[in-house]
Design a protein around this motif. Structure first.
Motif, PDB file in Angstrom:
ATOM      1  N   LEU A  21       0.814  -1.107  -0.015  1.00  0.00           N
ATOM      2  CA  LEU A  21       0.034   0.095   0.091  1.00  0.00           C
ATOM      3  C   LEU A  21       0.898   1.290  -0.083  1.00  0.00           C
ATOM      4  CD1 LEU A  21      -2.806   0.860   0.221  1.00  0.00           C
ATOM      5  CD2 LEU A  21      -2.784   0.859   2.474  1.00  0.00           C
ATOM      6  N   ARG A  48      -4.128   0.435   6.093  1.00  0.00           N
ATOM      7  CA  ARG A  48      -4.117  -1.155   5.711  1.00  0.00           C
ATOM      8  C   ARG A  48      -4.653  -1.825   6.928  1.00  0.00           C
ATOM      9  NH1 ARG A  48      -0.585  -6.039   7.046  1.00  0.00           N
ATOM     10  NH2 ARG A  48      -1.225  -7.421   5.351  1.00  0.00           N
ATOM     11  N   PHE A  61      -5.204  -0.385  -3.849  1.00  0.00           N
ATOM     12  CA  PHE A  61      -3.858  -0.256  -3.478  1.00  0.00           C
ATOM     13  C   PHE A  61      -3.061   0.658  -4.258  1.00  0.00           C
ATOM     14  CE2 PHE A  61      -2.433  -3.493  -0.418  1.00  0.00           C
ATOM     15  CZ  PHE A  61      -3.555  -3.501   0.382  1.00  0.00           C
TER      16      PHE A  61
END
Length: 310
Positions: A43, A80, A170
């Motif tokens: 990420l 995340r 992402f």
């Protein structure tokens, strides 16, 4: 004190870390995937790439951009973690039916739904602190990702290509890192973002190879199932498209062939991934997927070279 087997999920990368925590904290650490930092790296990298390609300037208080990089790293960890908690809340019933995920804290009922929501809120607040450090346009763009994040857990029920939606999510940091430096969104950022989407599709298809059999049993869709025996070819095509778009991003910023040479290490790494991949070997597929943290570093160095010499 040794941890019980149910304290550690099968694909844990840092089993000792979870086992060393007090018993009461282990399920929450597992819930945010503290033992699997690969997701944070994946990420984080597109945002770091964008900052590097934009020239690394983070404003008068951060002329070299490293403070901004650090904030983006913290944001990647927080978001995340929040995304994993949210995903597990939505998927807790499905996870209980899949061998690899049945020991996840919510699926195994080691964490209550109320506790999961509290953790989600806490991580989101950390994300908010990071958001406030960015320029206004970057803040606005970052908020735009929330709708994509909210929809992602449902994509595996709707489309055979949930990996494409994950690519949108992402890769989003690429659209945040660039305006965080320059205050605008320009063609290199858009091309960097588009290339990252295909990179994500490629590596997450590799990850999904582990779950093909279980996914088929519970009716979960994935690109690995859609591609079937052509999975390696599909991953290769995704990586080739990613490299082409990244080359276009570099060219749009620095129209010199020498600038494209910086992509060579990343291209070689992705080619080796494809050549070494054995789709039916779950352990090898997981190792190949995790190698993308190093791929991200190679791409960062390429962006740094082009961005700081353009």
């Amino acid at each position: 004190m040794a941890s019980a087997p149910s304290d550690i999920v099968p694909d844990s990368e840092q089993r000792g870390l979870i086992g060393a925590l007090p018993a009461a904290l282990r399920p929450y650490a597992s819930l945010i995937r503290l033992d699997r930092p690969i997701g944070v790296w994946l990420l984080f990298w597109p945002g770091a790439w964008a900052v590097a390609l934009a020239g690394m300037g983070g404003g008068p208080l951060d002329p070299f951009g490293w403070t901004l990089i650090a904030w983006l790293a913290l944001g990647a960890f927080a978001m995340r973690s929040a995304g994993c908690v949210y995903n597990d809340i939505v998927d807790r019933d499905l996870d209980a039916q899949v061998e690899r995920t049945r020991l996840r804290p919510l699926a195994s009922k080691r964490v209550s739904l109320k506790g999961a929501w509290a953790l989600l809120i806490g991580m989101s607040l950390i994300g908010l602190v990071v958001l406030l450090q960015l320029r206004p346009l970057a803040q606005f763009v970052a908020l735009g990702s929330l709708a994509l994040v909210a929809a992602y857990p449902f994509m595996k029920r709707i489309t055979w290509w949930p990996q494409a939606w994950l690519g949108l999510v992402f890769s989003w940091a690429a659209l945040v890192g660039w305006p965080a430096v320059r205050g605008t969104i320009d063609a290199p950022a858009l091309l960097l973002y588009a290339g990252s989407i295909f990179w994500v599709i490629g590596y997450d298809t590799t990850y999904a190879l582990q779950d093909k059999e279980d996914d088929a049993l519970v009716g979960v869709k994935s690109s690995a199932r859609a591609l079937g025996r052509h999975a390696r070819l599909g991953i290769a095509v995704c990586y080739l498209v990613a490299l082409t778009l990244w080359a276009a991003a570099f060219w749009s910023l620095r129209p010199q062939w020498l600038g494209l040479v910086a992509l060579a290490p990343m291209a070689a790494h992705l080619a080796l991934q494809v050549l070494r991949l054995r789709p039916d070997d779950h352990i090898q597929a997981l190792a190949t997927f995790r190698s993308n943290r190093f791929a991200g570093l190679l791409m960062f160095l390429a962006c740094l070279v082009v961005g700081t010499t353009a």
